[in-house]
Write an enzyme that holds these catalytic residues in place. Structure first.
Site, mmCIF file in Angstrom:
data_model
loop_
_atom_site.group_PDB
_atom_site.id
_atom_site.type_symbol
_atom_site.label_atom_id
_atom_site.label_comp_id
_atom_site.label_asym_id
_atom_site.label_seq_id
_atom_site.Cartn_x
_atom_site.Cartn_y
_atom_site.Cartn_z
ATOM 1 N N ARG A 119 5.656 -14.057 -5.689
ATOM 2 C CA ARG A 119 4.637 -14.591 -4.823
ATOM 3 C C ARG A 119 3.274 -13.982 -5.147
ATOM 4 N NH1 ARG A 119 8.815 -13.335 -0.135
ATOM 5 N NH2 ARG A 119 9.178 -11.754 -1.700
ATOM 6 N N THR A 142 9.412 -7.248 -16.112
ATOM 7 C CA THR A 142 9.521 -8.568 -15.484
ATOM 8 C C THR A 142 9.001 -9.651 -16.434
ATOM 9 O OG1 THR A 142 9.147 -7.537 -13.335
ATOM 10 C CG2 THR A 142 8.890 -9.933 -13.446
ATOM 11 N N ASP A 197 2.989 -4.091 -14.966
ATOM 12 C CA ASP A 197 3.209 -2.669 -14.718
ATOM 13 C C ASP A 197 4.054 -2.137 -15.879
ATOM 14 O OD1 ASP A 197 3.195 -0.305 -13.164
ATOM 15 O OD2 ASP A 197 4.956 -0.906 -12.041
HETATM 16 P P1 IMP Z 1 6.870 -4.717 -13.978
HETATM 17 O O1 IMP Z 1 8.144 -5.451 -14.242
HETATM 18 O O2 IMP Z 1 7.094 -3.231 -13.871
HETATM 19 O O3 IMP Z 1 5.763 -5.049 -14.952
HETATM 20 O O4 IMP Z 1 6.429 -5.089 -12.521
HETATM 21 C C1 IMP Z 1 5.702 -6.189 -12.240
HETATM 22 C C2 IMP Z 1 5.784 -6.524 -10.766
HETATM 23 O O5 IMP Z 1 5.840 -5.350 -9.928
HETATM 24 C C3 IMP Z 1 4.525 -7.235 -10.363
HETATM 25 O O6 IMP Z 1 4.648 -8.633 -10.538
HETATM 26 C C4 IMP Z 1 4.361 -6.832 -8.924
HETATM 27 O O7 IMP Z 1 5.074 -7.733 -8.091
HETATM 28 C C5 IMP Z 1 4.992 -5.477 -8.812
HETATM 29 N N1 IMP Z 1 3.986 -4.396 -8.827
HETATM 30 C C6 IMP Z 1 3.722 -3.526 -9.843
HETATM 31 N N2 IMP Z 1 2.752 -2.677 -9.537
HETATM 32 C C7 IMP Z 1 2.362 -3.005 -8.278
HETATM 33 C C8 IMP Z 1 1.339 -2.477 -7.394
HETATM 34 O O8 IMP Z 1 0.600 -1.523 -7.690
HETATM 35 N N3 IMP Z 1 1.248 -3.087 -6.182
HETATM 36 C C9 IMP Z 1 2.033 -4.135 -5.809
HETATM 37 N N4 IMP Z 1 2.979 -4.659 -6.599
HETATM 38 C C10 IMP Z 1 3.143 -4.104 -7.825
#
Ligand code: IMP
Ligand code: MG
Length: 189
Positions: free
Chosen positions: A45, A110, A106
């Site tokens: 979302r 994902t 991040d």
């Molecule tokens: P990744 O798989 O670690 O790259 O995480 C990506 C997902 O984590 C993003 O689409 C966000 O939904 C969530 N996310 C990562 N960092 C934050 C943050 O600082 N605040 C809120 N959601 C985050």
């Protein structure tokens, strides 16, 4: 519900700064996709607020789609490589130049999995547009074609990003003071 002022560490990116950068990104995408069949795919979302502003900044005709994934994470604020599609596209993307629209990258896990899942469906092209890049935290390499802002390794909220599902509606990006947030949660029981 908690008043966000009580745990806002700082406003990292103001509404004005977000909006002017998004206008630039929209103009760049409009130029780059001339002659292409552009489909913006928003990952729900968190990406929804960014998508609606970005699409208004793109003058080139395009279509939109949504998908949602959930990660079999460690829980809380980390993600792992494992994802499951909870809402799939209704479009056969083989005729489209797909641009994924994400709120934040991040660790990259994902998006890496989403890119793998979509590339199997043979879109004409597949690129990534993220509003925020927490580059320091990257664990897997992601091709990032459009990036709004590189940000430090802090937990942020607002403008689509949630903290425990709330506060996505705020028009700016704020840093969560996690110590204050935890303390407030604890006093609420
Ligand atoms: P990744 O798989 O670690 O790259 O995480 C990506 C997902 O984590 C993003 O689409 C966000 O939904 C969530 N996310 C990562 N960092 C934050 C943050 O600082 N605040 C809120 N959601 C985050
Ligand atoms: Mg997200």
């Amino acid at each position: 519900m908690l008043d966000y002022h009580d745990f806002l560490g700082e406003v990292l990116i103001s509404e004005e700064t977000l909006q002017s950068r998004i206008l630039e990104m929209g103009a760049e995408i409009s130029r780059d996709y001339q002659g292409k069949n552009l489909l913006l795919v928003c990952i729900l979302r968190g990406g929804v607020m960014f998508l609606t502003d970005l699409m208004r900044a793109i003058s080139y005709p395009h279509a939109i789609e949504f998908m949602a994934v959930s990660s079999y994470g460690l829980g809380g604020r980390e993600s792992t490589g494992q994802i499951r599609i909870t809402l799939d596209l209704n479009t056969d993307i083989s005729e489209w130049d797909v641009l994924l629209v994400e709120d934040i990258i991040d660790s990259g896990h994902t998006l890496h999995s989403v890119l793998e899942l979509l590339s199997v469906r043979k879109p004409r092209s597949l690129a990534v547009c993220a509003l925020l890049d927490k580059a320091e935290r990257r664990e897997v390499n992601i091709p990032l074609h459009y990036c709004g802002f590189e940000i430090p390794n802090k937990f942020v909220f607002g403008y689509g990003l949630d903290i425990d599902d709330y506060y996505r509606n705020l028009p700016f990006i704020g840093v969560v003071d996690l110590a204050k947030y935890q303390a407030l949660q604890n006093t609420r029981g």
